[in-house]
Write a protein that holds these residues in place. Structure first.
Motif, PDB file in Angstrom:
ATOM      1  N   THR A  31      72.164  -8.676 -62.504  1.00  0.00           N
ATOM      2  CA  THR A  31      72.907  -8.095 -63.629  1.00  0.00           C
ATOM      3  C   THR A  31      73.378  -9.205 -64.579  1.00  0.00           C
ATOM      4  O   THR A  31      73.279  -9.062 -65.809  1.00  0.00           O
ATOM      5  CB  THR A  31      74.096  -7.276 -63.105  1.00  0.00           C
ATOM      6  OG1 THR A  31      73.589  -6.302 -62.196  1.00  0.00           O
ATOM      7  CG2 THR A  31      74.829  -6.574 -64.231  1.00  0.00           C
ATOM      8  N   THR A  34      70.417 -10.135 -66.576  1.00  0.00           N
ATOM      9  CA  THR A  34      70.005  -9.108 -67.553  1.00  0.00           C
ATOM     10  C   THR A  34      70.924  -9.156 -68.775  1.00  0.00           C
ATOM     11  O   THR A  34      70.460  -9.223 -69.922  1.00  0.00           O
ATOM     12  CB  THR A  34      70.068  -7.689 -66.937  1.00  0.00           C
ATOM     13  OG1 THR A  34      69.437  -7.685 -65.676  1.00  0.00           O
ATOM     14  CG2 THR A  34      69.410  -6.671 -67.846  1.00  0.00           C
ATOM     15  N   ASP A  52      70.210   0.315 -67.520  1.00  0.00           N
ATOM     16  CA  ASP A  52      70.897   0.116 -66.241  1.00  0.00           C
ATOM     17  C   ASP A  52      70.364   1.118 -65.225  1.00  0.00           C
ATOM     18  O   ASP A  52      70.778   2.272 -65.187  1.00  0.00           O
ATOM     19  CB  ASP A  52      72.415   0.301 -66.433  1.00  0.00           C
ATOM     20  CG  ASP A  52      73.191  -0.135 -65.193  1.00  0.00           C
ATOM     21  OD1 ASP A  52      72.556  -0.428 -64.170  1.00  0.00           O
ATOM     22  OD2 ASP A  52      74.432  -0.174 -65.266  1.00  0.00           O
ATOM     23  N   ASP A  58      76.880  -1.727 -62.562  1.00  0.00           N
ATOM     24  CA  ASP A  58      77.622  -2.939 -62.922  1.00  0.00           C
ATOM     25  C   ASP A  58      77.409  -3.339 -64.381  1.00  0.00           C
ATOM     26  O   ASP A  58      78.335  -3.785 -65.050  1.00  0.00           O
ATOM     27  CB  ASP A  58      77.201  -4.108 -62.009  1.00  0.00           C
ATOM     28  CG  ASP A  58      77.725  -3.918 -60.596  1.00  0.00           C
ATOM     29  OD1 ASP A  58      78.706  -3.175 -60.423  1.00  0.00           O
ATOM     30  OD2 ASP A  58      77.152  -4.529 -59.671  1.00  0.00           O
ATOM     31  N   MET A  59      76.190  -3.200 -64.868  1.00  0.00           N
ATOM     32  CA  MET A  59      75.956  -3.595 -66.266  1.00  0.00           C
ATOM     33  C   MET A  59      76.698  -2.655 -67.215  1.00  0.00           C
ATOM     34  O   MET A  59      77.314  -3.091 -68.189  1.00  0.00           O
ATOM     35  CB  MET A  59      74.460  -3.597 -66.592  1.00  0.00           C
ATOM     36  CG  MET A  59      74.196  -4.026 -68.028  1.00  0.00           C
ATOM     37  SD  MET A  59      72.522  -4.582 -68.333  1.00  0.00           S
ATOM     38  CE  MET A  59      71.614  -3.057 -68.258  1.00  0.00           C
ATOM     39  N   ASP A 166      67.841  -3.637 -65.646  1.00  0.00           N
ATOM     40  CA  ASP A 166      68.585  -4.160 -64.491  1.00  0.00           C
ATOM     41  C   ASP A 166      68.290  -3.257 -63.290  1.00  0.00           C
ATOM     42  O   ASP A 166      68.589  -2.062 -63.321  1.00  0.00           O
ATOM     43  CB  ASP A 166      70.085  -4.159 -64.817  1.00  0.00           C
ATOM     44  CG  ASP A 166      70.913  -4.830 -63.731  1.00  0.00           C
ATOM     45  OD1 ASP A 166      70.339  -5.592 -62.931  1.00  0.00           O
ATOM     46  OD2 ASP A 166      72.134  -4.592 -63.689  1.00  0.00           O
TER      47      ASP A 166
END
Ligand SMILES: Nc1ncnc2c1ncn2[C@@H]1O[C@H](COP(=O)(O)OP(=O)(O)OP(=O)(O)O)[C@@H](O)[C@H]1O
Ligand SMILES: [Mg+2]
Length: 303
Positions: A31, A34, A52, A58-59, A166
């Protein structure tokens, strides 16, 4: 695997260079890579779409499209919508083939950077429902769903210089769908034995996708992350060199507090400023961006 000149990428059916950041091992820097590669490409005036595919999201959260930060009411990110819990169409609806969601397209869920000052690139956010993907995406067509959705998006008039995906830390149908759509993989690994073993399994997975789908997949880069200046790290770096240096450039990123602080504050490394020097990290991700330009024969956009 494509035995190509260093970093030579495969252009998928959309015509748009697309790169999936993968490794089924958790916490290797997928992540981080990315977000910062997308930011670096955007800083070089490229139009970027980040997707994502990770149910952990998370992103999406990192970019401010999660629940927001109550600890920092002044953060501009609190103005961004919480896309994770929306009842509107979401990425799983796009990927799953069922009558309720049949007509959902990526264009309905892309968050456009033009609409939000804080965003430097467009984003397809994850969603809480993505955790159901493994149960619902159980037919052969599911593996092609992201590829088909991206073809529709681009045919529908969206245009990007790069699409970055990601991946979750697994070899699930979501990761397969990302690899098939992208046909280019950027590996994020730590210089440790478990990471090397994970990359061997990932390699087998990529070869099996190439065989099953009759497509080429290129490795366009490897991030040797959290690299330490000691013999142990060097040993695994040598192993990475042996396996991957002929296929793609290897980027060495040490453990850097700025990466962690930027992350904790939901920023990419280009936005983040503190007393520590961020030059090492910025230069590394700018180098990644330049490598992607070379991999797809695209030079920096003239403005
Ligand atoms: N070079 C680095 N220096 C310091 N911290 C780092 C570095 N790279 C990543 N991190 C931190 O390590 C954690 C894991 O990184 P990240 O989330 O990017 O990994 P990941 O591979 O995406 O994880 P997951 O497998 O859970 O999706 C994050 O807190 C991130 O800020
Ligand atoms: Mg991640």
């Amino acid at each position: 695997m494509t035995e190509s000149p260093r970093g030579w990428g495969v252009t998928p059916s959309t015509g748009i260079p697309t790169i999936a950041f993968g490794n089924q091992k958790g916490g290797t820097g997928k992540t981080t890579a990315t977000i910062n590669s997308a930011a670096a490409l955007a800083s070089r005036d490229h139009d970027v779409l980040a997707i994502d595919m990770d149910p952990q999201a998370d992103m999406t959260k990192g970019l401010g499209l999660g629940p927001g930060d109550d600890n920092d009411p002044s953060s501009p990110k609190n103005d961004l919508p919480n896309t994770l819990a929306t009842d509107d169409a979401n990425l799983l609806d796009v990927l799953v083939d069922n009558p309720r969601t049949d007509n959902t397209t990526l264009s309905e869920i892309v968050i456009r950077s033009d609409d939000y000052e804080h965003l430097n690139f467009d984003l397809v956010p994850s969603h809480k429902d993505m955790g159901l993907a493994r149960d619902w995406m159980d037919d052969a067509g599911a593996r092609l769903s992201l590829k088909v959705a991206l073809e529709e998006l681009i045919d529908g008039g969206y245009d990007y210089d790069y699409i970055l995906i990601d991946c979750p830390p697994d070899l699930s149908v979501l990761t397969d769908a990302a690899f098939i759509a992208a046909q280019n993989v950027f590996l994020a690994a730590q210089t440790q034995a478990t990471s090397r073993d994970a990359l061997d399994d990932l390699w087998d997975q990529l070869e099996s996708i190439e065989d099953n789908q009759q497509i080429e997949i290129a490795i366009v880069g490897l991030l040797a992350n959290m690299y330490r200046d000691d013999g142990q790290s060097q040993k695994f770096l040598d192993a990475f060199d042996e396996s991957y240096a002929s296929l793609a450039p290897i980027f060495k990123l040490p453990m850097r507090v700025a990466i962690q602080r930027a992350w904790d504050n939901g920023c990419d490394i280009f936005e983040w400023e503190d007393a520590n020097d961020q030059q090492v990290e910025r230069e590394l991700f700018l180098e990644v961006a330049e490598t992607m330009e070379r991999a797809f024969d695209k030079t920096q956009v003239e403005v």
